[in-house]
Design a protein around this motif. Sequence first.
Motif, mmCIF file in Angstrom:
data_model
loop_
_atom_site.group_PDB
_atom_site.id
_atom_site.type_symbol
_atom_site.label_atom_id
_atom_site.label_comp_id
_atom_site.label_asym_id
_atom_site.label_seq_id
_atom_site.Cartn_x
_atom_site.Cartn_y
_atom_site.Cartn_z
ATOM 1 N N GLY A 1 10.771 96.006 63.952
ATOM 2 C CA GLY A 1 11.378 96.214 65.260
ATOM 3 C C GLY A 1 11.751 97.675 65.481
ATOM 4 N N VAL A 2 11.353 98.207 66.650
ATOM 5 C CA VAL A 2 11.684 99.583 67.035
ATOM 6 C C VAL A 2 11.988 99.592 68.532
ATOM 7 C CG1 VAL A 2 10.896 101.983 67.160
ATOM 8 C CG2 VAL A 2 10.082 100.525 65.310
ATOM 9 N N GLY B 1 11.337 85.424 55.257
ATOM 10 C CA GLY B 1 12.582 85.266 55.994
ATOM 11 C C GLY B 1 13.636 86.327 55.708
ATOM 12 N N GLN B 2 13.469 87.096 54.646
ATOM 13 C CA GLN B 2 14.460 88.134 54.338
ATOM 14 C C GLN B 2 14.364 89.281 55.337
ATOM 15 O OE1 GLN B 2 13.760 88.994 50.153
ATOM 16 N NE2 GLN B 2 15.254 87.451 49.543
ATOM 17 N N VAL B 3 15.492 89.945 55.580
ATOM 18 C CA VAL B 3 15.553 91.000 56.590
ATOM 19 C C VAL B 3 16.227 92.259 56.058
ATOM 20 C CG1 VAL B 3 15.656 89.332 58.501
ATOM 21 C CG2 VAL B 3 17.770 90.244 57.551
ATOM 22 N N MET B 4 15.909 93.345 56.724
ATOM 23 C CA MET B 4 16.684 94.578 56.634
ATOM 24 C C MET B 4 17.177 94.803 58.054
ATOM 25 S SD MET B 4 14.421 97.050 54.131
ATOM 26 C CE MET B 4 15.626 98.383 54.108
ATOM 27 N N LYS B 5 18.486 94.679 58.257
ATOM 28 C CA LYS B 5 19.067 94.829 59.590
ATOM 29 C C LYS B 5 18.800 96.224 60.149
ATOM 30 C CE LYS B 5 22.816 91.510 59.038
ATOM 31 N NZ LYS B 5 24.263 91.343 58.919
ATOM 32 N N GLU B 6 19.024 96.361 61.440
ATOM 33 C CA GLU B 6 18.760 97.636 62.102
ATOM 34 C C GLU B 6 19.484 98.786 61.402
ATOM 35 O OE1 GLU B 6 18.168 98.455 66.586
ATOM 36 O OE2 GLU B 6 20.282 98.926 66.156
ATOM 37 N N HIS B 7 18.741 99.842 61.177
ATOM 38 C CA HIS B 7 19.249 101.041 60.506
ATOM 39 C C HIS B 7 18.385 102.219 60.934
ATOM 40 C CE1 HIS B 7 16.028 99.426 57.996
ATOM 41 N NE2 HIS B 7 15.830 100.666 57.548
ATOM 42 N N ILE C 1 8.710 94.602 68.971
ATOM 43 C CA ILE C 1 8.397 94.052 67.659
ATOM 44 C C ILE C 1 6.919 94.307 67.388
ATOM 45 C CG2 ILE C 1 8.292 91.971 66.221
ATOM 46 C CD1 ILE C 1 11.142 92.677 66.947
ATOM 47 N N TYR C 2 6.659 94.937 66.243
ATOM 48 C CA TYR C 2 5.291 95.194 65.811
ATOM 49 C C TYR C 2 4.990 94.256 64.652
ATOM 50 C CZ TYR C 2 5.967 99.294 68.671
ATOM 51 O OH TYR C 2 6.250 100.122 69.723
ATOM 52 N N ASN C 3 3.990 93.394 64.838
ATOM 53 C CA ASN C 3 3.600 92.438 63.812
ATOM 54 C C ASN C 3 2.638 93.139 62.850
ATOM 55 O OD1 ASN C 3 3.502 90.658 66.679
ATOM 56 N ND2 ASN C 3 4.896 89.979 65.091
ATOM 57 N N LEU C 4 3.171 93.611 61.733
ATOM 58 C CA LEU C 4 2.382 94.348 60.763
ATOM 59 C C LEU C 4 1.930 93.418 59.653
ATOM 60 C CD1 LEU C 4 4.628 97.539 60.471
ATOM 61 C CD2 LEU C 4 2.728 97.107 62.046
ATOM 62 N N LYS C 5 0.701 93.611 59.206
ATOM 63 C CA LYS C 5 0.145 92.779 58.149
ATOM 64 C C LYS C 5 -0.470 93.656 57.069
ATOM 65 C CE LYS C 5 -4.114 92.118 60.777
ATOM 66 N NZ LYS C 5 -3.912 93.361 61.461
ATOM 67 N N LEU D 1 13.453 95.229 59.867
ATOM 68 C CA LEU D 1 12.305 94.546 59.282
ATOM 69 C C LEU D 1 12.658 93.098 59.006
ATOM 70 C CD1 LEU D 1 12.462 97.622 57.997
ATOM 71 C CD2 LEU D 1 10.451 96.855 56.788
ATOM 72 N N LYS D 2 11.682 92.215 59.230
ATOM 73 C CA LYS D 2 11.824 90.811 58.859
ATOM 74 C C LYS D 2 10.513 90.354 58.243
ATOM 75 C CE LYS D 2 12.843 86.152 60.351
ATOM 76 N NZ LYS D 2 13.167 85.245 61.449
ATOM 77 N N ALA D 3 10.601 89.768 57.054
ATOM 78 C CA ALA D 3 9.409 89.268 56.366
ATOM 79 C C ALA D 3 8.991 87.933 56.966
ATOM 80 C CB ALA D 3 9.679 89.122 54.876
ATOM 81 N N MET D 4 7.791 87.890 57.510
ATOM 82 C CA MET D 4 7.257 86.655 58.065
ATOM 83 C C MET D 4 6.628 85.794 56.970
ATOM 84 S SD MET D 4 8.439 87.273 60.885
ATOM 85 C CE MET D 4 7.993 85.739 61.653
ATOM 86 N N GLU D 5 6.347 86.424 55.835
ATOM 87 C CA GLU D 5 5.886 85.741 54.632
ATOM 88 C C GLU D 5 6.284 86.630 53.453
ATOM 89 O OE1 GLU D 5 1.245 86.749 54.231
ATOM 90 O OE2 GLU D 5 1.721 85.809 56.157
#
Length: 114
Positions: free
Chosen positions: A62-63, A38-44, A67-71, A86-90
Amino acid sequence: MKLASLVNDLQYNESRPTVQVLLETETGKEIRIAFKEGQVMKEHKTPFSIVVEIFEGAIDFGVNGNIYNLKKGDLIALGGGIPHDLKAMETSTVRLSLNKADSAKRVEDVVKNS
C-alpha cells in the motif's frame, strides 16, 4: 566478497514477520523479511529510498491509498518519507534493499509495532 542466501535458514514467526540482515556493504544493507500468510507491516516510512523485491509469494503493498498486488519476481522502488504498508497474501519472502545510513533496527521496530 560477501555471500548470502535468500533461501537458506529461512525462519517464520507465528505472530509477525521475521527480519534478518543478510548482507551489509559499504553502500547498503540487504534484508530478508519472511511473512506467513496474513501477516502485516503497518504503515510506516523510511528516511531513505528503498527497493523491495518479492522473492517468493504475494504481497499487497500500500502506498498513498493505492494497493499494488506484487507477486514473485516483482520489484518496487520507493523514495524516502513515503508512507507504505505490506500485507502477505500468501507465505512470502521479501528482499529489502536499504541505504547504508538506514537502520535494520528501524525495520525490526516496524515489525514489532505491527
